[in-house]
Design a protein around this motif. Structure first.
Motif, mmCIF file in Angstrom:
data_model
loop_
_atom_site.group_PDB
_atom_site.id
_atom_site.type_symbol
_atom_site.label_atom_id
_atom_site.label_comp_id
_atom_site.label_asym_id
_atom_site.label_seq_id
_atom_site.Cartn_x
_atom_site.Cartn_y
_atom_site.Cartn_z
ATOM 1 N N THR A 164 0.861 -1.179 0.000
ATOM 2 C CA THR A 164 0.000 0.000 0.000
ATOM 3 C C THR A 164 0.898 1.229 0.000
ATOM 4 O OG1 THR A 164 -0.135 -0.036 2.401
ATOM 5 C CG2 THR A 164 -1.896 -1.145 1.200
ATOM 6 N N TYR A 165 0.497 2.228 -0.747
ATOM 7 C CA TYR A 165 1.328 3.418 -0.898
ATOM 8 C C TYR A 165 0.545 4.663 -0.552
ATOM 9 C CZ TYR A 165 4.491 0.473 -3.495
ATOM 10 O OH TYR A 165 5.354 -0.531 -3.862
ATOM 11 N N ARG A 166 1.203 5.544 0.087
ATOM 12 C CA ARG A 166 0.792 6.930 0.251
ATOM 13 C C ARG A 166 2.092 7.704 0.139
ATOM 14 N NH1 ARG A 166 -4.602 7.994 2.215
ATOM 15 N NH2 ARG A 166 -5.645 6.458 0.948
ATOM 16 N N SER A 167 2.062 8.724 -0.645
ATOM 17 C CA SER A 167 3.250 9.532 -0.849
ATOM 18 C C SER A 167 2.973 10.973 -0.454
ATOM 19 C CB SER A 167 3.674 9.491 -2.321
ATOM 20 O OG SER A 167 4.062 8.200 -2.681
ATOM 21 N N ALA A 168 4.057 11.706 -0.278
ATOM 22 C CA ALA A 168 3.974 13.136 -0.026
ATOM 23 C C ALA A 168 4.931 13.823 -0.985
ATOM 24 C CB ALA A 168 4.340 13.449 1.424
ATOM 25 N N LEU A 169 4.414 14.808 -1.705
ATOM 26 C CA LEU A 169 5.243 15.596 -2.604
ATOM 27 C C LEU A 169 5.372 16.998 -2.041
ATOM 28 C CD1 LEU A 169 3.774 14.675 -6.114
ATOM 29 C CD2 LEU A 169 5.708 13.629 -4.923
ATOM 30 N N TYR A 170 6.569 17.549 -2.120
ATOM 31 C CA TYR A 170 6.840 18.919 -1.702
ATOM 32 C C TYR A 170 7.242 19.670 -2.957
ATOM 33 C CZ TYR A 170 8.601 22.756 1.175
ATOM 34 O OH TYR A 170 8.800 23.969 1.766
ATOM 35 N N ILE A 171 6.390 20.583 -3.395
ATOM 36 C CA ILE A 171 6.590 21.288 -4.661
ATOM 37 C C ILE A 171 6.851 22.753 -4.367
ATOM 38 C CG2 ILE A 171 5.536 21.891 -6.862
ATOM 39 C CD1 ILE A 171 3.754 19.350 -6.487
ATOM 40 N N THR A 172 8.029 23.221 -4.748
ATOM 41 C CA THR A 172 8.388 24.622 -4.565
ATOM 42 C C THR A 172 7.904 25.416 -5.771
ATOM 43 O OG1 THR A 172 10.350 23.940 -3.324
ATOM 44 C CG2 THR A 172 10.304 26.202 -4.128
ATOM 45 N N VAL A 173 7.203 26.503 -5.502
ATOM 46 C CA VAL A 173 6.651 27.346 -6.570
ATOM 47 C C VAL A 173 7.108 28.790 -6.370
ATOM 48 C CG1 VAL A 173 4.639 25.858 -6.910
ATOM 49 C CG2 VAL A 173 4.491 27.750 -5.302
ATOM 50 N N ASP A 174 7.071 29.558 -7.461
ATOM 51 C CA ASP A 174 7.462 30.967 -7.403
ATOM 52 C C ASP A 174 6.400 31.838 -6.745
ATOM 53 O OD1 ASP A 174 9.883 30.466 -8.683
ATOM 54 O OD2 ASP A 174 9.018 30.772 -10.672
ATOM 55 N N ASP A 175 5.143 31.409 -6.818
ATOM 56 C CA ASP A 175 4.036 32.219 -6.328
ATOM 57 C C ASP A 175 2.889 31.301 -5.926
ATOM 58 O OD1 ASP A 175 2.106 34.165 -5.857
ATOM 59 O OD2 ASP A 175 2.166 34.999 -7.885
ATOM 60 N N LEU A 176 2.348 31.493 -4.741
ATOM 61 C CA LEU A 176 1.227 30.674 -4.279
ATOM 62 C C LEU A 176 -0.124 31.165 -4.800
ATOM 63 C CD1 LEU A 176 2.075 29.818 -0.561
ATOM 64 C CD2 LEU A 176 1.905 28.232 -2.489
ATOM 65 N N LYS A 177 -0.208 32.387 -5.305
ATOM 66 C CA LYS A 177 -1.506 32.928 -5.741
ATOM 67 C C LYS A 177 -2.189 32.037 -6.780
ATOM 68 C CE LYS A 177 -0.223 37.633 -4.703
ATOM 69 N NZ LYS A 177 0.454 38.779 -5.288
ATOM 70 N N PRO A 178 -1.497 31.625 -7.857
ATOM 71 C CA PRO A 178 -2.195 30.762 -8.824
ATOM 72 C C PRO A 178 -2.534 29.386 -8.254
ATOM 73 C CG PRO A 178 0.073 31.160 -9.522
ATOM 74 C CD PRO A 178 -0.177 32.013 -8.320
ATOM 75 N N ILE A 179 -1.729 28.897 -7.327
ATOM 76 C CA ILE A 179 -2.016 27.606 -6.683
ATOM 77 C C ILE A 179 -3.258 27.750 -5.815
ATOM 78 C CG2 ILE A 179 -1.145 25.872 -5.051
ATOM 79 C CD1 ILE A 179 0.300 25.937 -7.820
ATOM 80 N N ARG A 180 -3.308 28.825 -5.044
ATOM 81 C CA ARG A 180 -4.465 29.083 -4.177
ATOM 82 C C ARG A 180 -5.742 29.136 -5.018
ATOM 83 N NH1 ARG A 180 -2.551 33.510 -2.240
ATOM 84 N NH2 ARG A 180 -1.335 32.532 -0.594
ATOM 85 N N LYS A 181 -5.678 29.822 -6.149
ATOM 86 C CA LYS A 181 -6.839 29.926 -7.030
ATOM 87 C C LYS A 181 -7.212 28.565 -7.617
ATOM 88 C CE LYS A 181 -8.520 32.320 -11.118
ATOM 89 N NZ LYS A 181 -8.212 33.258 -12.199
#
Length: 124
Positions: free
Chosen positions: A68-85
């Motif tokens: 069974t798998y569960r993973s965690a990804l840590y993604i660095t982005v330049d700006d959180l605004k588009p991610i938040r949207k």
């Protein structure tokens, strides 16, 4: 060297809305498996992500299929605004936060249950 995450999921199709529609990844490779998809490669800029169904894993690398798998990804982005949207309406794992190491983070689960952290490092 390049590292690409391969997330094992029950079904790929529900995950595509999250990765492609919301976050803007492009499906560059698709391999059918039965009545659905068995494997896809998604790209956005220099980021690459593979999604593989458990049924496909069972045929491809049988010794790991029963795990069974569960993973965690840590993604660095330049700006959180588009991610938040893009993630509007997606439940947060924890409230949006600033960490002690100066990162602003939004943490959610994808439709397969994997933890996805989006981080913008402020340097403060």
């Amino acid at each position: 060297m390049n590292i690409t995450a391969n997330l094992f999921v029950k079904e790929i199709e529900p995950c595509l809305e999250f990765w492609v529609t919301r976050l803007g990844f492009e499906k560059v490779t698709e391999v059918p498996e039965g009545k659905g998809l068995g494997f896809v490669i998604l790209k956005k800029g220099n980021a690459e992500l593979m999604l593989q169904s458990f049924a496909s894993v069972a045929k491809d690398v049988e010794p790991i299929a029963a795990d069974t798998y569960r993973s965690a990804l840590y993604i660095t982005v330049d700006d959180l605004k588009p991610i938040r949207k893009a993630l509007k309406g997606v439940p947060l794992v924890v409230p949006e936060r600033r960490t002690f190491y100066g990162a602003d983070e939004i943490i959610v689960r994808d439709p397969a249950g994997n933890v996805i952290s989006f981080a913008h490092h402020t340097g403060s």
